[in-house]
Scaffold this motif. Structure first.
Motif, PDB file in Angstrom:
ATOM      1  N   GLY A  18     -12.566  19.205  -1.000  1.00  0.00           N
ATOM      2  CA  GLY A  18     -13.950  19.316  -0.537  1.00  0.00           C
ATOM      3  C   GLY A  18     -14.031  19.920   0.856  1.00  0.00           C
ATOM      4  N   THR A  19     -14.939  19.411   1.677  1.00  0.00           N
ATOM      5  CA  THR A  19     -15.190  19.971   3.010  1.00  0.00           C
ATOM      6  C   THR A  19     -14.974  18.965   4.137  1.00  0.00           C
ATOM      7  OG1 THR A  19     -17.556  19.398   2.934  1.00  0.00           O
ATOM      8  CG2 THR A  19     -16.910  21.553   2.039  1.00  0.00           C
ATOM      9  N   GLY A  36      -8.216  20.547   0.078  1.00  0.00           N
ATOM     10  CA  GLY A  36      -7.832  19.219  -0.372  1.00  0.00           C
ATOM     11  C   GLY A  36      -6.859  18.514   0.548  1.00  0.00           C
ATOM     12  N   GLU A  37      -5.972  19.283   1.198  1.00  0.00           N
ATOM     13  CA  GLU A  37      -4.906  18.661   1.973  1.00  0.00           C
ATOM     14  C   GLU A  37      -4.735  19.334   3.326  1.00  0.00           C
ATOM     15  OE1 GLU A  37      -2.084  17.303  -1.818  1.00  0.00           O
ATOM     16  OE2 GLU A  37      -1.289  18.703  -0.316  1.00  0.00           O
ATOM     17  N   ASP A  88      -8.520  14.884   1.085  1.00  0.00           N
ATOM     18  CA  ASP A  88      -9.948  14.712   0.808  1.00  0.00           C
ATOM     19  C   ASP A  88     -10.172  14.897  -0.682  1.00  0.00           C
ATOM     20  OD1 ASP A  88     -12.726  14.768   0.617  1.00  0.00           O
ATOM     21  OD2 ASP A  88     -12.891  16.815   1.393  1.00  0.00           O
ATOM     22  N   ALA A  89     -10.397  13.792  -1.384  1.00  0.00           N
ATOM     23  CA  ALA A  89     -10.625  13.846  -2.831  1.00  0.00           C
ATOM     24  C   ALA A  89     -12.119  13.939  -3.106  1.00  0.00           C
ATOM     25  CB  ALA A  89     -10.024  12.615  -3.501  1.00  0.00           C
ATOM     26  N   ASN A  90     -12.619  15.163  -3.197  1.00  0.00           N
ATOM     27  CA  ASN A  90     -14.014  15.369  -3.567  1.00  0.00           C
ATOM     28  C   ASN A  90     -14.219  15.081  -5.053  1.00  0.00           C
ATOM     29  OD1 ASN A  90     -16.722  16.278  -2.916  1.00  0.00           O
ATOM     30  ND2 ASN A  90     -16.253  18.088  -4.158  1.00  0.00           N
ATOM     31  N   GLN A  91     -13.173  15.300  -5.854  1.00  0.00           N
ATOM     32  CA  GLN A  91     -13.122  14.908  -7.257  1.00  0.00           C
ATOM     33  C   GLN A  91     -11.860  14.075  -7.466  1.00  0.00           C
ATOM     34  OE1 GLN A  91     -13.285  18.282  -9.933  1.00  0.00           O
ATOM     35  NE2 GLN A  91     -14.613  19.428  -8.558  1.00  0.00           N
ATOM     36  N   GLY A 177     -14.336  10.741  -3.858  1.00  0.00           N
ATOM     37  CA  GLY A 177     -14.970  10.074  -2.734  1.00  0.00           C
ATOM     38  C   GLY A 177     -14.033   9.305  -1.836  1.00  0.00           C
ATOM     39  N   VAL A 178     -12.728   9.520  -2.011  1.00  0.00           N
ATOM     40  CA  VAL A 178     -11.739   8.802  -1.215  1.00  0.00           C
ATOM     41  C   VAL A 178     -11.003   9.794  -0.313  1.00  0.00           C
ATOM     42  CG1 VAL A 178      -9.684   7.340  -1.257  1.00  0.00           C
ATOM     43  CG2 VAL A 178     -11.445   7.070  -3.022  1.00  0.00           C
TER      44      VAL A 178
END
Length: 323
Positions: A18-19, A36-37, A88-91, A177-178
């Protein structure tokens, strides 16, 4: 003069990213909608971080490991053993499992991958995948081949401040969301077990799975690690021991104003990342400002340092790997 090694991170786009690495940590290089990382302390060839200060400015951690082993206590490890990331886990991430050192060496030519997560943020109702319900390897294989994921996979609710130790052989994935800070062995070997039937935007095909390897390396039955999380006060700092394990030990340092003096003791070197707040780091008469997202290594010649301010950091150092 002894000095910390302040580092510039490396970023990796992921289908699930995500962002937040830009929005929350203000990382300049975290551009785009699917970052993501952030590899924030790394000597791994897939993303070595670079020193941005002092005598070693412009050199990567990998280069220093090869040419200045004295900075790392003359470690005899073949490779720099640790890798620190922010994810960042947007999904949902793909459900995966990592090999231990023996399997990874034989099949991938690198270290195994034991890791741990400190949860930085979690959306309301967020979960992770952590472990499984199979009691035998035969049952594990049957549930995987029948794609009975709801029956197989174990979900755990999470919130900010939670900590999870993820030994090699643990089926796992971050849920949507984590965001976590991950401390792991320096390895990029991952066996993907299930990916929610997502299609790779580049190839237009389902992403590759590694079913046989996943079945081979998964610990059966799953058992949660027994952690002993403890805290102590050092002047104005609260030091929380999150895990002390064969491959690494991980701590949270928190200061709510004031200052604390730290000593290296028997640790060869220390890795640290600021996860919130700001402060100053004093080493050998020099003062270095710290803000959220900053990462650094305190090398072997740094015997003492002082931190002053309102700040939370995650610190780690290598353990003694099992032979």
């Amino acid at each position: 003069m002894s000095e910390p090694l302040l580092l510039t991170p490396v970023f990796h786009d992921k289908i699930w990213g995500g962002t937040k690495l830009h929005d929350e940590f203000k990382f300049r290089g975290a551009t785009g909608d699917h970052v993501g990382e952030a590899w924030i302390i790394s000597a791994h060839p897939n993303g070595p971080t670079t020193v941005r200060n002092g005598d070693y400015r412009g050199q990567t951690v990998a280069e220093l490991w090869e040419s200045h082993r004295e900075l790392f206590g003359m470690s005899e490890d073949a490779v720099f053993p640790l890798l620190t990331k922010i994810l960042d886990a947007n999904q949902d991430l793909s459900v995966q499992v990592h090999p231990d050192d023996e399997y990874a060496k034989a099949h991938a030519g690198e270290l195994g991958k034991t890791e741990c997560w400190y949860v930085l943020e979690a959306a309301e109702g967020a979960e992770i995948y952590y472990g499984h319900h199979a009691q035998t390897r035969e049952e594990l294989a049957e549930l995987i081949k029948a794609e009975k994921w709801d029956e197989l996979l174990r979900k755990v609710p999470v919130k900010a401040g939670d900590f999870f130790y993820v030994p090699a052989g643990t089926i796992h994935a971050l849920g949507a969301g984590v965001m976590v800070l991950e401390t792991q062995q320096s390895s990029d070997t991952t066996y993907r077990l299930y990916d929610f039937d997502r299609v790779d935007a580049t190839t237009g095909k389902l992403r590759e799975l590694h079913i046989e390897d996943s079945i081979n390396v998964t610990t059966v039955p799953h058992e949660d690690p027994k952690l002993s999380i403890t805290s102590e006060k050092i002047e104005a700092a609260t030091i929380t021991t999150l895990v002390e394990a064969p491959h690494f030990s991980v701590y949270k340092w928190s200061l709510d104003g004031g200052y604390a003096q730290f000593h290296r003791n028997d640790v060869p070197y220390t890795l640290a990342t600021v996860i919130d707040g700001q402060a100053t780091l004093s080493v050998d008469g020099m003062v270095y400002p710290l803000k959220k997202g900053d990462s650094f290594i305190l090398p072997a010649d740094v015997e003492d340092w002082t931190i002053q301010g309102h700040i939370d950091l995650i610190a780690s150092h290598p353990g003694i790997a099992e032979k």
